[in-house]
Design a protein around this motif. Structure first.
Motif, PDB file in Angstrom:
ATOM      1  N   GLU A 231      -9.208  12.572  61.375  1.00 37.22           N
ATOM      2  CA  GLU A 231      -8.997  13.897  60.800  1.00 37.22           C
ATOM      3  C   GLU A 231     -10.046  14.156  59.712  1.00 37.22           C
ATOM      4  O   GLU A 231     -10.645  15.216  59.658  1.00 37.22           O
ATOM      5  N   SER A 232     -10.281  13.151  58.856  1.00 31.36           N
ATOM      6  CA  SER A 232     -11.261  13.287  57.776  1.00 31.36           C
ATOM      7  C   SER A 232     -11.577  11.909  57.215  1.00 31.36           C
ATOM      8  O   SER A 232     -10.900  10.926  57.529  1.00 31.36           O
ATOM      9  N   ALA A 233     -12.625  11.839  56.386  1.00 29.87           N
ATOM     10  CA  ALA A 233     -13.002  10.583  55.729  1.00 29.87           C
ATOM     11  C   ALA A 233     -13.363  10.900  54.296  1.00 29.87           C
ATOM     12  O   ALA A 233     -13.860  11.994  53.993  1.00 29.87           O
ATOM     13  N   GLU A 234     -13.081   9.932  53.415  1.00 31.24           N
ATOM     14  CA  GLU A 234     -13.278  10.166  51.987  1.00 31.24           C
ATOM     15  C   GLU A 234     -13.561   8.822  51.352  1.00 31.24           C
ATOM     16  O   GLU A 234     -12.641   8.038  51.142  1.00 31.24           O
ATOM     17  N   GLY A 235     -14.853   8.514  51.084  1.00 32.96           N
ATOM     18  CA  GLY A 235     -15.203   7.214  50.508  1.00 32.96           C
ATOM     19  C   GLY A 235     -14.818   6.096  51.460  1.00 32.96           C
ATOM     20  O   GLY A 235     -15.209   6.095  52.630  1.00 32.96           O
ATOM     21  N   VAL A 236     -14.019   5.127  50.994  1.00 31.74           N
ATOM     22  CA  VAL A 236     -13.633   3.984  51.825  1.00 31.74           C
ATOM     23  C   VAL A 236     -12.428   4.295  52.715  1.00 31.74           C
ATOM     24  O   VAL A 236     -11.976   3.441  53.470  1.00 31.74           O
TER      25      VAL A 236
ATOM     26  N   THR B 266       6.229  13.816  71.917  1.00 31.05           N
ATOM     27  CA  THR B 266       7.531  13.258  71.533  1.00 31.05           C
ATOM     28  C   THR B 266       7.482  12.616  70.144  1.00 31.05           C
ATOM     29  O   THR B 266       8.481  12.592  69.431  1.00 31.05           O
ATOM     30  N   VAL B 267       6.319  12.052  69.777  1.00 31.20           N
ATOM     31  CA  VAL B 267       6.171  11.353  68.497  1.00 31.20           C
ATOM     32  C   VAL B 267       4.796  11.682  67.940  1.00 31.20           C
ATOM     33  O   VAL B 267       3.826  11.762  68.703  1.00 31.20           O
ATOM     34  N   GLU B 268       4.704  11.899  66.619  1.00 34.39           N
ATOM     35  CA  GLU B 268       3.388  12.099  66.016  1.00 34.39           C
ATOM     36  C   GLU B 268       3.225  11.171  64.819  1.00 34.39           C
ATOM     37  O   GLU B 268       4.216  10.707  64.246  1.00 34.39           O
ATOM     38  N   ALA B 269       1.967  10.879  64.465  1.00 36.03           N
ATOM     39  CA  ALA B 269       1.719   9.934  63.373  1.00 36.03           C
ATOM     40  C   ALA B 269       0.480  10.326  62.606  1.00 36.03           C
ATOM     41  O   ALA B 269      -0.435  10.957  63.157  1.00 36.03           O
ATOM     42  N   GLU B 270       0.480   9.960  61.303  1.00 32.50           N
ATOM     43  CA  GLU B 270      -0.745  10.081  60.525  1.00 32.50           C
ATOM     44  C   GLU B 270      -0.904   8.814  59.718  1.00 32.50           C
ATOM     45  O   GLU B 270       0.079   8.193  59.310  1.00 32.50           O
TER      46      GLU B 270
END
Lengths: 204, 204
Positions: A167-172, A187-191
């Motif tokens: 989705e995005s990157a920020e430093g490490v 049916t299922v989502e994750a972040e």
């Protein structure tokens, strides 16, 4: 911790041992669902114990993993290891740009509530797939910091699909998202947040 | 979806089939780590296929689960099923007051990074254990809404412990927390929201 294989040797090892793991996957499914009588069960146990002993005549030490061309060859991985009978396995397609997908089938061995995938198995698949996206196919050292899994409805046993992407990157830190879907939708989502460890940054 | 067993029948089924699953667990470990030659592998495959066929002479249909005294008997559950060879299995101790613990051992089959438990396997264990706490030992219908898993450090393969407890409850929602620990302390922590479905509320 690592045993380095040539590409040819990796191919030989996979071709030899992956079909053995496939045979054990069928045995796992049969074991869960069998209703045969005592004498058949006892004969099966005796035979399985003999096969186990034959395979243990020569083994890799525990905790030793293969590497090919400087990358891990995770044959024994709990999610994607083609030589690990507990892995479905999930076969990951990388589409570039930190996006990956997998089509896979989950049978009786992955059950939680009757007829449904165990919620923890969905979490296992998503943890792995978000990690694949975040690490560009395990080619970069990125470890899960935190993952949040949201269950929208029960996931039926059978054919499923998992999508994961950066989705995005920020430093490490790399932020990834993903979903599991059946034919009727998600049916299922994750972040998750994935972190590049200090030793990997220092070695660049 | 359910086959009702008497307590005596449940005991007979467990005593007969759980040792078969144990034998298959050993076979899984041997399969992952074996380095035997082609002829031994081919003999093993042929033998395993014959055992699978013998166990499939009589089977439960897929998606049928056992119940005893109105409660599920999850022999095939992916986390705790004593008759499911992919389950460690996790044996859950309920201490009352929505608190439960489990001591268990994870071997090669649960590996992610070399020597470490796959992060997704930790998520699977925590999802299950928080659900056990929230549902008072699966005696109440409570489904995972959302679970967040935070990885503090790598979890080594070997002996581990999981603790889970109800933190609070609010209407149809139960908030649960839990940890996985090795001998040196907590490696992974989780919090989750579990929800009582409408049909369970209506049947009370």
């Amino acid at each position: 911790m690592f045993e380095v294989l040539s590409a040819a040797e990796a191919e030989r090892v996979t071709a030899l041992y992956a079909p053995l793991a496939d045979a054990v996957r069928e045995l796992i499914d049969a074991t869960i669902r069998t209703e045969v009588d005592d004498d058949v069960v006892h004969q099966a146990r005796t035979t399985i114990e003999a096969v186990t002993a034959s395979l243990r005549q020569r083994t890799r030490p525990a905790k030793v993993s293969y590497r090919v061309d400087g990358r891990p060859l995770p044959l024994g991985n709990a999610a994607i290891g083609v030589c690990n009978p507990i892995a479905a396995p999930i076969v990951v397609q990388h589409d570039g740009g930190g996006r990956c997908t997998s089509d896979f089938v989950l049978g009786s061995a992955y059950e939680g509530p009757p007829g449904l995938v165990h919620g923890g198995v969905s979490a296992l698949v998503l943890d792995h797939m978000l990690g694949e996206a975040a690490s560009e196919g395990l080619s970069k050292a990125r470890f899960t910091g935190t993952i949040t899994v949201k269950y929208l409805r029960g996931t039926p046993l059978g054919p499923l699909r998992c999508d994961a992407w950066i989705e995005s990157a920020e430093g490490v830190k790399v932020f990834a998202r993903g979903t599991i879907s059946d034919a009727a939708g998600v049916t299922v989502e994750a972040e998750g947040v994935f972190i590049e460890p200090a030793w990997a940054r220092e070695s660049q």
